[in-house]
Design a protein around this motif. Structure first.
Motif, short mmCIF file in Angstrom:
data_model
loop_
_atom_site.label_atom_id
_atom_site.label_comp_id
_atom_site.label_asym_id
_atom_site.label_seq_id
_atom_site.Cartn_x
_atom_site.Cartn_y
_atom_site.Cartn_z
N ALA A 10 0.91 -1.15 -0.04
CA ALA A 10 -0.06 0.03 0.05
C ALA A 10 0.91 1.28 -0.02
CB ALA A 10 -0.93 -0.08 1.28
N GLN A 11 1.97 1.32 0.94
CA GLN A 11 2.76 2.39 0.99
C GLN A 11 3.60 2.65 -0.36
OE1 GLN A 11 5.82 2.00 4.18
NE2 GLN A 11 6.44 4.36 3.70
N GLU A 12 3.90 1.42 -0.92
CA GLU A 12 4.64 1.76 -2.24
C GLU A 12 3.88 2.08 -3.43
OE1 GLU A 12 8.06 0.75 -4.93
OE2 GLU A 12 7.94 0.88 -2.80
N SER A 13 2.62 1.75 -3.31
CA SER A 13 1.73 2.08 -4.51
C SER A 13 0.85 3.44 -4.36
CB SER A 13 0.87 1.03 -4.91
OG SER A 13 -0.23 0.58 -3.63
N GLY A 14 1.00 3.75 -3.00
CA GLY A 14 0.36 5.17 -2.88
C GLY A 14 -1.22 4.98 -2.52
N VAL A 15 -1.61 3.68 -2.24
CA VAL A 15 -3.15 3.58 -2.08
C VAL A 15 -3.40 2.96 -0.66
CG1 VAL A 15 -3.46 3.12 -4.63
CG2 VAL A 15 -3.16 1.09 -3.21
N VAL A 74 -7.45 -5.60 -4.71
CA VAL A 74 -6.98 -5.97 -6.12
C VAL A 74 -6.18 -7.41 -5.90
CG1 VAL A 74 -4.88 -5.07 -7.49
CG2 VAL A 74 -6.42 -3.49 -6.48
N LEU A 75 -5.37 -7.50 -4.88
CA LEU A 75 -4.68 -8.67 -4.86
C LEU A 75 -5.61 -9.96 -4.50
CD1 LEU A 75 -1.68 -7.66 -2.65
CD2 LEU A 75 -1.87 -7.98 -5.09
N ASN A 76 -6.66 -9.76 -4.14
CA ASN A 76 -7.74 -10.83 -3.83
C ASN A 76 -8.75 -10.95 -5.01
OD1 ASN A 76 -6.79 -12.08 -1.31
ND2 ASN A 76 -7.40 -10.26 -0.37
N ASP A 77 -8.53 -10.14 -6.00
CA ASP A 77 -9.49 -9.97 -7.15
C ASP A 77 -10.91 -10.02 -6.64
OD1 ASP A 77 -10.10 -9.84 -9.75
OD2 ASP A 77 -9.97 -11.80 -10.03
N SER A 128 -10.09 1.44 -10.58
CA SER A 128 -9.55 1.61 -11.77
C SER A 128 -8.49 0.77 -12.47
CB SER A 128 -9.28 3.11 -11.87
OG SER A 128 -7.87 3.38 -11.37
N ALA A 129 -8.53 0.90 -13.61
CA ALA A 129 -7.31 -0.26 -14.32
C ALA A 129 -6.00 0.29 -14.18
CB ALA A 129 -7.52 -0.17 -15.89
N ASP A 130 -5.82 1.55 -13.87
CA ASP A 130 -4.54 2.26 -13.54
C ASP A 130 -4.01 1.93 -11.91
OD1 ASP A 130 -2.27 4.21 -14.00
OD2 ASP A 130 -3.38 5.05 -12.24
N THR A 131 -5.07 2.03 -11.27
CA THR A 131 -4.62 1.64 -9.64
C THR A 131 -4.45 0.17 -9.78
OG1 THR A 131 -6.19 3.49 -8.95
CG2 THR A 131 -5.67 1.62 -7.54
N ARG A 132 -5.25 -0.52 -10.30
CA ARG A 132 -4.81 -2.07 -10.32
C ARG A 132 -3.40 -2.23 -10.62
NH1 ARG A 132 -8.36 -6.08 -9.74
NH2 ARG A 132 -10.20 -4.65 -9.97
N GLU A 133 -3.17 -1.65 -11.78
CA GLU A 133 -1.66 -2.08 -12.48
C GLU A 133 -0.50 -1.48 -11.34
OE1 GLU A 133 -0.71 -0.78 -16.48
OE2 GLU A 133 -2.68 -1.53 -17.34
N ARG A 134 -1.04 -0.56 -10.91
CA ARG A 134 0.23 0.31 -9.88
C ARG A 134 0.27 -0.62 -8.59
NH1 ARG A 134 -1.97 4.69 -9.73
NH2 ARG A 134 -2.89 5.02 -7.23
N VAL A 135 -0.79 -1.17 -8.26
CA VAL A 135 -0.85 -2.33 -7.02
C VAL A 135 0.03 -3.45 -7.24
CG1 VAL A 135 -2.11 -3.69 -5.53
CG2 VAL A 135 -2.90 -1.13 -5.76
#
Length: 325
Positions: free
Chosen positions: A10-15, A23-26, A33-40
């Motif tokens: 969370a800290q690394e991706s800023g969320v 995201v990780l548990n789908d 958003s697709a952008d946030t998902r990719e960032r995580v």
């Protein structure tokens, strides 16, 4: 090095950690958003994050584990192969095997409550209290057996092992038999049943009771046993297993005798070393693959809520005639 957590992702991706979890548990229905998902996902990959198996179990209420509980036995070649084959069979069904040896005072309940298995396979029967507690927790409980037991998912009747040994020796003309017992106390469950089979078959065929001698896995012990058998007129020896039988062969040679001319010998298990002895060892083989497939099929049937097909333990036993008897 400390374990990477979802907080680090969370800290690394800023969320938020909640977003990371979604995201990780789908998680379906989460507005990510697709952008946030990719960032995580990119942050998780950079940090080398892997989800906790324990946390995943807490979320789902069950793990992908099948817990196999062994009594305080030694793990010989047949049991080792059964566990290896069972692991392979169950992996094809997306299940993992955890083997627990019943040694020490730790209660079984501490283990199954910690790992939350989907099924528990006992290689001997569980106590009623343990079995009831596991079933109340939604765990499928299955047992194998060393005897003819209709409640067991699989049973290899150990008395039949001894009966097959005696039958072969009697068919080849021997009427005075010895039985080579193991000295390892943890083998008692098997040894008592195999010796019972030897005694039962001797009585059925009208032979004298077998002369029992303890045989350790060294030449001195085996030589003393062979001398005692010879004094009693024994011409053939049924051994607890192939390791004990190979020790008996060494004792026969140390006494200056021949196999099978002076003393015939038959073992159990068909281990590779027995095929390489001179002469090669006659034995009763146990098909570990058949055992593993039967247990795996029973586990899958229990998880699917359907009856398992019947498999008879006698099907795994096979006489292998070579040079020693």
């Amino acid at each position: 090095m400390p374990r990477v957590t979802s907080a680090d992702v969370a800290q690394e991706s800023g969320v938020s950690r909640t977003t990371v979890s979604y995201v990780l548990n789908d998680k379906h229905g989460a507005m990510i958003s697709a952008d946030t998902r990719e960032r995580v996902l990119a942050a998780a990959a950079r940090l080398g994050y892997s989800p906790s198996a324990a946390a995943r179990t807490l979320r789902s209420g069950r793990s992908d584990l099948v817990l196999c509980v062994l009594p305080n036995w030694t793990v010989g070649p047949v049991l080792d192969t059964v566990l290896d084959e069972l692991t392979r069979e169950l992996s094809d069904r997306q299940l993992s095997v955890l083997v627990h040896h019943g040694r020490g005072p730790r209660p079984l309940a501490e283990l199954w409550r910690a790992v939350t298995p989907r099924a528990v396979v006992g290689f001997t029967e569980f106590g009623a209290e343990d079995a009831d507690a596991m079933r109340r927790a939604g765990i499928q409980v299955l047992n194998t057996s060393l005897d003819e037991d209709p409640r067991a998912v699989f049973a290899v009747p150990q008395t039949r092992v001894g009966q097959l040994q005696v039958r072969h020796l009697a068919d080849t003309g021997h009427v005075h038999l010895g039985w080579a017992a193991p000295v390892e106390p943890r083998l008692a469950d098997f040894a008592e049943r195999r010796l019972s089979g030897v005694r039962t078959e001797c009585a059925r065929l009208g032979l004298a009771a077998p002369v029992v001698q303890d045989v350790d896995l060294d030449v001195g012990s085996a030589t003393a046993a062979v001398r005692a058998w010879r004094r009693g007129g024994v011409t053939a020896v049924a051994a607890y297993n192939d390791e004990v039988a190979l020790a008996v062969l060494a004792g026969v040679r140390a006494c200056g005798l021949s196999v099978p001319g002076d003393v015939a010998v038959i073992g159990v298990d068909d281990v590779p070393a027995g095929r390489l002895s001179d002469p090669a060892l006659t034995t009763v083989a146990q098909d570990a693959g058949v055992q593993a497939r039967a247990i795996a099929t029973a586990v899958a049937a229990a998880l699917d809520g359907v009856p398992a097909p019947a498999t008879h333990g006698a099907e795994v036993l096979r006489l292998v005639v070579r040079g020693t008897a």
